[in-house]
Design a protein around this motif. Structure first.
Motif, mmCIF file in Angstrom:
data_model
loop_
_atom_site.group_PDB
_atom_site.id
_atom_site.type_symbol
_atom_site.label_atom_id
_atom_site.label_comp_id
_atom_site.label_asym_id
_atom_site.label_seq_id
_atom_site.Cartn_x
_atom_site.Cartn_y
_atom_site.Cartn_z
ATOM 1 N N VAL A 117 0.831 -1.202 0.000
ATOM 2 C CA VAL A 117 0.000 0.000 0.000
ATOM 3 C C VAL A 117 0.866 1.252 0.000
ATOM 4 O O VAL A 117 0.598 2.219 -0.724
ATOM 5 C CB VAL A 117 -0.950 0.007 1.217
ATOM 6 N N SER A 118 1.941 1.244 0.795
ATOM 7 C CA SER A 118 2.828 2.405 0.876
ATOM 8 C C SER A 118 3.494 2.704 -0.462
ATOM 9 O O SER A 118 3.560 3.857 -0.893
ATOM 10 C CB SER A 118 3.908 2.164 1.947
ATOM 11 N N VAL A 119 3.968 1.654 -1.128
ATOM 12 C CA VAL A 119 4.610 1.834 -2.438
ATOM 13 C C VAL A 119 3.589 2.328 -3.461
ATOM 14 O O VAL A 119 3.877 3.212 -4.278
ATOM 15 C CB VAL A 119 5.262 0.519 -2.906
ATOM 16 N N THR A 120 2.379 1.768 -3.418
ATOM 17 C CA THR A 120 1.323 2.181 -4.347
ATOM 18 C C THR A 120 0.964 3.644 -4.152
ATOM 19 O O THR A 120 0.875 4.424 -5.114
ATOM 20 C CB THR A 120 0.069 1.311 -4.157
ATOM 21 N N VAL A 121 0.764 4.038 -2.895
ATOM 22 C CA VAL A 121 0.416 5.432 -2.591
ATOM 23 C C VAL A 121 1.561 6.364 -2.975
ATOM 24 O O VAL A 121 1.347 7.446 -3.534
ATOM 25 C CB VAL A 121 0.070 5.584 -1.099
ATOM 26 N N GLY A 122 2.789 5.943 -2.681
ATOM 27 C CA GLY A 122 3.940 6.764 -3.040
ATOM 28 C C GLY A 122 4.052 6.976 -4.538
ATOM 29 O O GLY A 122 4.381 8.073 -5.003
ATOM 30 N N THR A 123 3.751 5.929 -5.302
ATOM 31 C CA THR A 123 3.793 6.038 -6.761
ATOM 32 C C THR A 123 2.729 7.010 -7.262
ATOM 33 O O THR A 123 2.986 7.818 -8.155
ATOM 34 C CB THR A 123 3.571 4.658 -7.398
ATOM 35 N N GLN A 124 1.540 6.937 -6.665
ATOM 36 C CA GLN A 124 0.460 7.835 -7.063
ATOM 37 C C GLN A 124 0.770 9.285 -6.680
ATOM 38 O O GLN A 124 0.406 10.223 -7.398
ATOM 39 C CB GLN A 124 -0.850 7.400 -6.408
ATOM 40 N N ALA A 125 1.437 9.462 -5.541
ATOM 41 C CA ALA A 125 1.689 10.812 -5.036
ATOM 42 C C ALA A 125 2.934 11.453 -5.639
ATOM 43 O O ALA A 125 3.064 12.685 -5.615
ATOM 44 C CB ALA A 125 1.833 10.772 -3.514
ATOM 45 N N MET A 126 3.832 10.657 -6.201
ATOM 46 C CA MET A 126 5.121 11.168 -6.649
ATOM 47 C C MET A 126 5.027 12.325 -7.651
ATOM 48 O O MET A 126 5.704 13.342 -7.488
ATOM 49 C CB MET A 126 5.964 10.031 -7.227
#
Length: 377
Positions: A269-278
């Motif tokens: 979830v953290s990696v997914t959210v980070g990718t979306q937020a980057m």
């Protein structure tokens, strides 16, 4: 983007040209031709080998030229992308984000391996980093993956046994997993032309779900009429090809829910959210750099990050007065009139006195800080 698409199409076209004119096939054809000549006239070995050598050299040179062309195209395409997208991702990264939090990060990684079924890797990682993975957690996920493996083989029995044991917990969450498993087992019997066994199974197991799934049970029983051509009948949806995959996902979700965990691991979830937020974070960092400003708040972001529904886990309250997101130190407070603002805004309005009356920012009613109550989302 149009220029990139055109360049990409050129590369694909050249690649397909190479595939239709396979270099290895050409070399094989040259060698086979030489073999046939030698077989037909053994005395021509020397001349045939000389011709073969020249032919191989010619074909090899052609292959090298073709490879150079496609490599050149790939190199130009890569450089064009690098030139166009010059974003510095390091500008949006906080190098001190995990200071003094190494154990949390290591534990998250170890649990990710366990939750993905990589038990040996997870145990080795935990051992080398000095962590202890609870045996109960490990055994629970081992059970989950054993049941998922059985579902992939169309063996519903382990999942049915688990769902029956946890019926009360599933019902509290309004889960339909147990009924879907019985439904799938009934259809398996029906498609195996075990009609009497399917009817007996339905009588035994569908009665418990009659009040909640009446219409679906009616459809399941009526589908017997079209057993020989059900895929072209009004009941074709019962044989949807993705049904088994849906059941696997539903089981995984409900299993994790019953042990108090989300379906996906926190690391995923953290990696997914980070990718979306980057992209948003990079843009924000570039603007702040250009304006030579810094963001001083530590508990929230200066911009809103749009996330998908599957990565939202709790409600977020933003104070309508200060426009800041509520935190544990600055929780939302409901005034006597029913309007909600954050604690810091409330203290400013009452000027630090809990008994001082002040007007609500959104209605004419007056309130006191002593009347305000914490709100929990």
């Amino acid at each position: 983007m149009e220029s990139f698409i055109k360049d990409y199409d050129k590369i694909i076209k050249k690649q397909r040209t190479l595939e239709t004119n396979d270099p290895l096939d050409r070399l094989i054809a040259v060698v086979n031709e030489a073999k046939e000549k030698i077989r037909a006239d053994p005395s021509s070995v020397t001349s045939s080998l000389a011709v073969l050598g020249k032919s191989i050299k010619t074909v090899s040179n052609g292959i090298l030229e073709e490879q150079k062309e496609i490599q050149s195209s790939l190199s130009k395409y890569s450089k064009a992308i690098d030139k166009k997208f010059t974003a510095d991702m390091m500008a949006a990264i906080n190098p001190h984000a995990f200071d003094h939090k190494e154990n949390i990060l290591r534990s998250t990684i170890a649990m990710h391996f366990i939750r993905q079924g990589n038990f040996e890797i997870g145990d080795t990682f935990a051992k080398e980093t000095g962590l202890t993975v609870p045996d109960s957690m490990r055994h629970q996920f081992m059970e989950m993956f054993d049941i998922v493996a059985a579902l992939k083989e169309d063996n519903l029995e382990p999942a049915l046994q688990w769902a029956t044991r946890h019926r009360s917990g599933l019902e509290k969450r309004s889960s339909t997993l147990e009924f879907k498993l019985h439904r799938q087992r009934y259809l398996q019997l029906l498609m195996g032309r075990q009609v009497q066994e399917a009817i007996a199974y339905a009588r035994k197991n569908f009665a418990y779900f009659g009040n909640r799934h009446t219409q679906e049970i009616f459809r399941l029983m009526c589908s017997i009429i079209y057993m020989d051509h059900i895929k072209t009948s009004p009941y074709a949806d019962l044989m949807a090809p993705n049904t088994n995959a849906d059941i696997q996902h539903m089981f995984t979700r409900d299993f994790c829910s019953l042990i108090g965990l989300s379906c996906d691991s926190p690391l995923y979830v953290s990696v997914t959210v980070g990718t979306q937020a980057m992209p948003t974070m990079i843009k924000m960092a570039s603007i702040m750099k250009a304006k030579k400003t810094e963001w001083s708040q530590q508990q929230e972001l200066p911009v809103e990050i749009n996330l998908t529904d599957d990565t939202k886990f709790h409600s977020i309250f933003a104070c309508p007065v200060s426009k800041e997101q509520a935190t544990e130190e600055n929780p939302p407070m409901m005034m006597g009139c029913g309007h909600v603002i954050c604690k810091e805004s409330l203290q400013k309005l009452c000027r630090g006195s809990s008994n001082l009356r002040f007007k609500c920012p959104y209605c004419p009613q007056e309130s006191m800080a002593s009347q305000a109550k914490n709100v929990y989302f």
